[in-house]
Motif scaffolding. Structure first.
Motif, PDB file in Angstrom:
ATOM      1  N   LEU A  41      30.954  49.474  54.054  1.00  0.00           N
ATOM      2  CA  LEU A  41      31.975  48.579  54.594  1.00  0.00           C
ATOM      3  C   LEU A  41      33.271  48.675  53.808  1.00  0.00           C
ATOM      4  CD1 LEU A  41      32.792  46.342  56.558  1.00  0.00           C
ATOM      5  CD2 LEU A  41      31.760  44.680  54.998  1.00  0.00           C
ATOM      6  N   LEU A  42      33.192  48.854  52.494  1.00  0.00           N
ATOM      7  CA  LEU A  42      34.406  48.907  51.673  1.00  0.00           C
ATOM      8  C   LEU A  42      35.270  50.110  52.022  1.00  0.00           C
ATOM      9  CD1 LEU A  42      36.024  47.607  49.392  1.00  0.00           C
ATOM     10  CD2 LEU A  42      34.735  49.013  47.764  1.00  0.00           C
ATOM     11  N   LEU A  43      34.670  51.197  52.495  1.00  0.00           N
ATOM     12  CA  LEU A  43      35.486  52.346  52.900  1.00  0.00           C
ATOM     13  C   LEU A  43      36.328  52.023  54.129  1.00  0.00           C
ATOM     14  CD1 LEU A  43      33.224  55.506  52.496  1.00  0.00           C
ATOM     15  CD2 LEU A  43      35.404  55.058  51.362  1.00  0.00           C
ATOM     16  N   GLY A  44      35.840  51.189  55.009  1.00  0.00           N
ATOM     17  CA  GLY A  44      36.584  50.883  56.228  1.00  0.00           C
ATOM     18  C   GLY A  44      37.427  49.639  56.147  1.00  0.00           C
ATOM     19  N   GLN A  45      37.121  48.764  55.189  1.00  0.00           N
ATOM     20  CA  GLN A  45      37.809  47.477  55.116  1.00  0.00           C
ATOM     21  C   GLN A  45      37.766  46.971  53.684  1.00  0.00           C
ATOM     22  OE1 GLN A  45      35.717  43.805  56.326  1.00  0.00           O
ATOM     23  NE2 GLN A  45      37.261  43.608  57.922  1.00  0.00           N
ATOM     24  N   ASN A  46      38.886  46.428  53.225  1.00  0.00           N
ATOM     25  CA  ASN A  46      38.928  45.889  51.869  1.00  0.00           C
ATOM     26  C   ASN A  46      38.322  44.489  51.870  1.00  0.00           C
ATOM     27  OD1 ASN A  46      39.427  45.305  49.213  1.00  0.00           O
ATOM     28  ND2 ASN A  46      41.597  44.927  49.499  1.00  0.00           N
ATOM     29  N   TYR A  47      37.011  44.430  52.038  1.00  0.00           N
ATOM     30  CA  TYR A  47      36.381  43.120  52.165  1.00  0.00           C
ATOM     31  C   TYR A  47      36.159  42.435  50.809  1.00  0.00           C
ATOM     32  CZ  TYR A  47      31.630  44.364  50.598  1.00  0.00           C
ATOM     33  OH  TYR A  47      30.531  44.715  49.849  1.00  0.00           O
ATOM     34  N   LEU A  48      36.295  43.165  49.699  1.00  0.00           N
ATOM     35  CA  LEU A  48      36.123  42.540  48.389  1.00  0.00           C
ATOM     36  C   LEU A  48      37.317  41.680  47.998  1.00  0.00           C
ATOM     37  CD1 LEU A  48      34.529  45.283  46.097  1.00  0.00           C
ATOM     38  CD2 LEU A  48      33.441  43.735  47.705  1.00  0.00           C
ATOM     39  N   ASN A  49      38.472  41.953  48.553  1.00  0.00           N
ATOM     40  CA  ASN A  49      39.683  41.252  48.118  1.00  0.00           C
ATOM     41  C   ASN A  49      39.624  39.778  48.494  1.00  0.00           C
ATOM     42  OD1 ASN A  49      42.207  41.217  46.897  1.00  0.00           O
ATOM     43  ND2 ASN A  49      43.256  41.394  48.846  1.00  0.00           N
ATOM     44  N   HIS A  50      40.253  38.959  47.643  1.00  0.00           N
ATOM     45  CA  HIS A  50      40.313  37.503  47.863  1.00  0.00           C
ATOM     46  C   HIS A  50      38.917  36.896  47.861  1.00  0.00           C
ATOM     47  CE1 HIS A  50      44.409  38.267  48.784  1.00  0.00           C
ATOM     48  NE2 HIS A  50      44.329  38.341  50.087  1.00  0.00           N
ATOM     49  N   LEU A  51      38.339  36.560  46.826  1.00  0.00           N
ATOM     50  CA  LEU A  51      38.784  36.530  45.449  1.00  0.00           C
ATOM     51  C   LEU A  51      38.062  37.637  44.709  1.00  0.00           C
ATOM     52  CD1 LEU A  51      40.282  34.706  43.177  1.00  0.00           C
ATOM     53  CD2 LEU A  51      38.035  33.700  42.887  1.00  0.00           C
ATOM     54  N   LEU A  52      38.768  38.548  44.093  1.00  0.00           N
ATOM     55  CA  LEU A  52      38.162  39.630  43.342  1.00  0.00           C
ATOM     56  C   LEU A  52      38.364  39.373  41.852  1.00  0.00           C
ATOM     57  CD1 LEU A  52      38.262  43.400  44.087  1.00  0.00           C
ATOM     58  CD2 LEU A  52      38.842  42.615  41.815  1.00  0.00           C
ATOM     59  N   VAL A  53      37.246  39.379  41.102  1.00  0.00           N
ATOM     60  CA  VAL A  53      37.269  39.141  39.651  1.00  0.00           C
ATOM     61  C   VAL A  53      36.655  40.359  38.985  1.00  0.00           C
ATOM     62  CG1 VAL A  53      36.541  37.631  37.774  1.00  0.00           C
ATOM     63  CG2 VAL A  53      37.000  36.663  40.038  1.00  0.00           C
ATOM     64  N   ILE A  54      37.361  40.967  38.035  1.00  0.00           N
ATOM     65  CA  ILE A  54      36.887  42.185  37.396  1.00  0.00           C
ATOM     66  C   ILE A  54      36.941  42.032  35.879  1.00  0.00           C
ATOM     67  CG2 ILE A  54      39.179  43.262  37.503  1.00  0.00           C
ATOM     68  CD1 ILE A  54      37.733  45.961  37.891  1.00  0.00           C
ATOM     69  N   GLU A  55      35.964  42.590  35.210  1.00  0.00           N
ATOM     70  CA  GLU A  55      35.938  42.578  33.754  1.00  0.00           C
ATOM     71  C   GLU A  55      37.181  43.298  33.214  1.00  0.00           C
ATOM     72  OE1 GLU A  55      32.513  43.651  30.490  1.00  0.00           O
ATOM     73  OE2 GLU A  55      33.107  45.186  31.932  1.00  0.00           O
ATOM     74  N   ARG A  56      37.845  42.680  32.255  1.00  0.00           N
ATOM     75  CA  ARG A  56      39.102  43.260  31.767  1.00  0.00           C
ATOM     76  C   ARG A  56      38.869  44.622  31.112  1.00  0.00           C
ATOM     77  NH1 ARG A  56      42.555  42.541  27.091  1.00  0.00           N
ATOM     78  NH2 ARG A  56      41.035  41.081  26.220  1.00  0.00           N
ATOM     79  N   ALA A  57      37.740  44.784  30.431  1.00  0.00           N
ATOM     80  CA  ALA A  57      37.443  46.082  29.814  1.00  0.00           C
ATOM     81  C   ALA A  57      37.295  47.168  30.874  1.00  0.00           C
ATOM     82  CB  ALA A  57      36.167  45.981  28.978  1.00  0.00           C
ATOM     83  N   THR A  58      36.674  46.818  32.000  1.00  0.00           N
ATOM     84  CA  THR A  58      36.540  47.784  33.103  1.00  0.00           C
ATOM     85  C   THR A  58      37.898  48.085  33.710  1.00  0.00           C
ATOM     86  OG1 THR A  58      34.307  46.972  33.591  1.00  0.00           O
ATOM     87  CG2 THR A  58      35.435  48.201  35.327  1.00  0.00           C
TER      88      THR A  58
END
Length: 792
Positions: A231-248
């Protein structure tokens, strides 16, 4: 009228003056007038809103659901819960600012300051707006709270540069992103931190979201699935709210230049390639309110450069992953992925008859429920596919010679048809008989085991393909390294969608996704437009890699046809293979639902739901095969990772459940599931166990955390009874009461300190004998009908 006179030409002003009073109470007519006066468009909206404001619309169903189940939270309880967590990281919130509407920006900042979780940092970077009032507002906010850091860029840049500067200000262990005109609900960060404590391996988390309309109402929610790389290839479904480790995020080099407008999509794609699946965690809660379109500026998603960047970031991701195919722009920020199978690997396509011959009692003589014309249409559609390497097998029973002769005649006529050049080489059509006492599961497994094909296509004679590239699309998707079975979009001739894959756990069993939605429906947040993972696919048209088919043992010959496809999908998923749906493989059934009320239970899913009261359907879903299926999957059937736990489990409607089925962590995270199925008496031998006063019944339960238990109790009318649940130490952990009623579920709250399978006793504390419904799984094992549920 003086303001109007300065802005509008005289001829248009005259027309407005004539109609103004006549239409003051009819806003719809005013809008029609505006569309016919193009020269007034630039002033019409503010003018009309001042003269005759639009009536405020009634809150839609979702807003009412939010008011009932999301609003009114006790923030003090959430703060107290957060204070008890072992891990309390600082979350840095990155905000790029450029000439926003000041009131909207103030609301965005206030939504951060109102968070129930206190350990946050707000990183504000102004992209050289050169606005005195804006600078003053930002400076005041930075001075008012030490958790707010501010930077003003001396030179105008772009979104990526500004957000990278904000990331450089961040010192929190995790980083998230907030647009300067959007809002965070007050429990957003609390949900994130709760899941960071629950899933200690999490390095990227994402939450559900919704949108805010002009009246500030919540609309258009997106209840997202768990991690789905397709699904992520066809649509940015992770956005809002996306939280990522700062080191990553630092390891990825921050946001990539040249991806303005889709920088978050590019970040999610690159991060997902660096992380494993268990390091990407879905937080099933509304964690973001998105103003769309923003009031302050033109949405980036409509800028041509952004549209090109969206295609480019997907193309780059496909290149990094070695995916060969083409990209089709579907709308502003969605892309269809068409994988190209290499060298056209051979495919064994097996057309199943539409009768009940896959069932254990296949020896029963039943007339096939499809006509020869329908079968000919199915075969013609399969042969019309522009896929040159198929071996098509049509199964017929050996105890029906007339039917066999008709099928053979149809094959001869079809074989002489002039097919497209691309479809002719290598395609064969073969008639295969099987004994009436043999299940189709055994026949299929034997065919697959001895064939030379790389892929297997199981096709129902009740459907036919609608597009020539259907097999390209399905084989291309099935060739992915972690994909098991692939299904397509099946529609009725005139009554909408038959299925778009299967959702597990609906009604305690499973149901077709988008069943009877309009044929042109785009699905929940347009997800019907793109490839995606699903809980399962149906035998209407199913493609699977032959090696993976054999790896799980193929179809279980002891499970009925109505369940064999779902069982296969669940076994593939159990060893790590995803089941996928692609909308680019389209099929149509031969009959509309009103014309096929008695068709196979596998092929008409509402037979699994709405038609349960039908005697024929009820018989078809019970018996030894269904019991075998439930013994195997009963503990897993209530959790579909690709169907959000907030959604209704009454039907696959993609609307939140009523009441809200998923409780927040601070309200004890227990999910609803009855053991072993939603309606065990339909699938198992049931009986009532009589309990005399003070007598006990030994049972074993596997429970965790805090649960609401239900126990079916039968006592005499106008009497009362009490059943205690006692643990191994003879301590009462729950009590069930029933007053002046019989055969009703009694409920009790249970708080457990131990986990796993534990021994308990049910003791009748009443003055009269009572009975408890028991479900017999086999000769030696029976359980009480007890369900686990969210506390209410």
């Amino acid at each position: 009228m003086s303001t109007i006179r300065r802005l509008v030409p005289a001829n248009i002003l005259h027309k407005l003056k004539v109609v103004r009073e006549a239409v003051r109470e009819n806003r719809e007519l005013l809008d029609v007038v505006a569309t016919r006066l193009p020269a007034a468009d630039r002033v019409w909206t503010p003018l009309a809103d001042r003269l005759i404001p639009r009536p405020l619309p009634e809150p839609d169903d979702y807003e009412r659901w939010c008011q009932a189940f999301l609003d009114g939270q006790d923030l003090d309880s959430i703060r107290a819960f957060c204070a008890t967590l072992a891990v309390q990281p600082i979350i840095s919130i990155v905000v790029a600012v450029h000439r926003p509407k000041l009131s909207v920006l103030a609301e965005a900042i206030d939504s951060v300051k109102a968070q129930a979780y206190p350990n946050w940092q707000l990183c504000l970077v102004d992209d050289s707006s050169r606005d005195t009032e804006l600078t003053h507002l930002l400076a005041c906010e930075a001075l008012s709270d030490p958790r707010i850091d501010l930077q003003v860029r001396p030179k105008r840049g772009n979104v990526v540069a500004t957000q990278n500067d904000a990331i450089a200000l961040a010192y929190g262990e995790y980083v998230t992103f907030l647009d300067h005109d959007d809002l965070l609900p007050p429990d957003a960060l609390a949900w994130v931190v709760a899941y960071l404590n629950r899933y200690t391996s999490a390095r990227l988390l994402y939450a559900d979201d919704d949108q805010l309309n002009a009246q500030g109402e919540r609309v258009n929610p997106y209840f997202k699935p768990d991690w789905d790389p397709e699904l992520l290839l066809g649509q940015n479904y992770l956005n809002h709210l996306l939280v990522i480790e700062r080191a990553t995020l630092k390891l990825l080099g921050g946001l990539r230049e040249g991806t303005d407008g889709v920088q978050d999509w590019d970040l999610a794609l690159r991060a997902s390639e660096l992380l494993s699946g268990n390091e990407i965690v879905h937080v099933p809660a509304i964690g973001y309110h998105w103003r769309n379109p923003p009031e302050s500026k033109r949405p980036l998603s409509t800028i041509p450069a952004t549209l090109e960047a969206a295609t480019q970031v997907v193309s780059d991701a496909m290149g990094r992953r070695g995916i060969i195919g083409t990209i089709e722009p579907l709308n502003a920020l969605m892309r269809g992925i068409h994988r190209t199978p290499t060298a056209y690997p051979p495919v064994l396509t097996v057309i199943l008859p539409c009768d009940e011959s896959l069932q254990i009692d296949a020896g029963k003589r039943q007339k096939p429920r499809h006509t020869i014309d329908e079968l000919a249409s199915t075969i013609s559609g399969i042969l019309s596919a522009s896929y040159p390497n198929q071996h098509i097998v049509i199964l017929v029973r050996d105890d029906d010679p007339p039917h066999k002769a008709l099928v053979a005649t149809a094959i001869d006529e079809i074989s002489n048809h002039p097919w497209p050049d691309a479809a002719s080489p290598g395609n064969q059509v073969e008639l295969v008989e099987y004994h009436s006492d043999t299940t189709i599961g055994l026949v299929l497994n034997s065919l697959v085991e001895h064939c030379n094909a790389d892929y297997v296509c199981v096709f129902s004679g009740a459907s036919r393909p609608m597009n020539a590239t259907w097999l390209h699309e399905m084989v291309g998707l099935a060739s992915s390294g972690d994909v098991g079975a692939v299904g397509g979009l099946v529609t009725y001739p005139s009554a909408g969608i038959h299925n778009a894959g299967v959702a597990i756990g609906i009604g305690g069993e499973f149901a077709f996704r988008y069943h009877r939605d309009p044929s042109l429906s785009t699905g929940h947040r347009d997800r019907l437009l793109v490839n995606q993972s699903v809980g399962g696919v149906t035998g209407a048209a199913l493609v699977v890699n032959r090696e993976r088919y054999l790896e799980v043992g193929g179809f279980d010959s002891y499970i009925s046809r109505e369940l064999a496809d779902i069982d296969l999908c669940l076994r593939l998923a159990a060893i790590g293979y995803r089941c996928c749906f692609t909308p680019t493989a389209r099929f149509v059934r031969h009959l509309d639902p009103v014309e096929e009320p008695q068709r196979n239970h596998l092929e008409t899913n509402r037979d699994r739901g709405a038609d349960r009261n039908d005697a024929t359907s009820a018989r078809s879903i019970q018996g030894e095969e269904h019991r075998r299926f439930s013994d195997r999957w009963g503990s897993l059937i209530g959790r579909d990772p690709y169907y959000n736990p907030n959604l209704s489990t009454e039907a696959a409607t993609f609307f939140p459940g009523v009441p809200a089925p998923f409780a927040p962590p601070w309200s004890h995270p227990v999910y609803w599931r009855e053991l072993p199925m939603a309606n065990p008496e339909r699938f198992y031998t049931t009986r009532w166990r009589r309990l005399e006063p003070e007598s006990a019944l030994a049972i074993h339960l596997s429970l965790e955390g805090v649960a609401q238990l239900r126990l079916w109790i039968d006592c005499e009318e106008q009497s009362s009874c009490r059943i205690d649940l006692v643990d191994a130490h003879d301590e009462v952990v729950a009590s069930f009461f029933l007053h002046n009623a019989s055969s009703l579920p009694a409920t009790a709250q249970l708080r457990l300190s131990q986990h796993g399978d534990q021994a308990y006793k049910l003791i009748n504390r009443g003055a009269q004998a009572t009975s408890i419904m028991m479900v017999r799984l086999d000769e030696h094992n029976e359980i009480p009908r007890i369900g686990l549920g969210r506390l209410v």
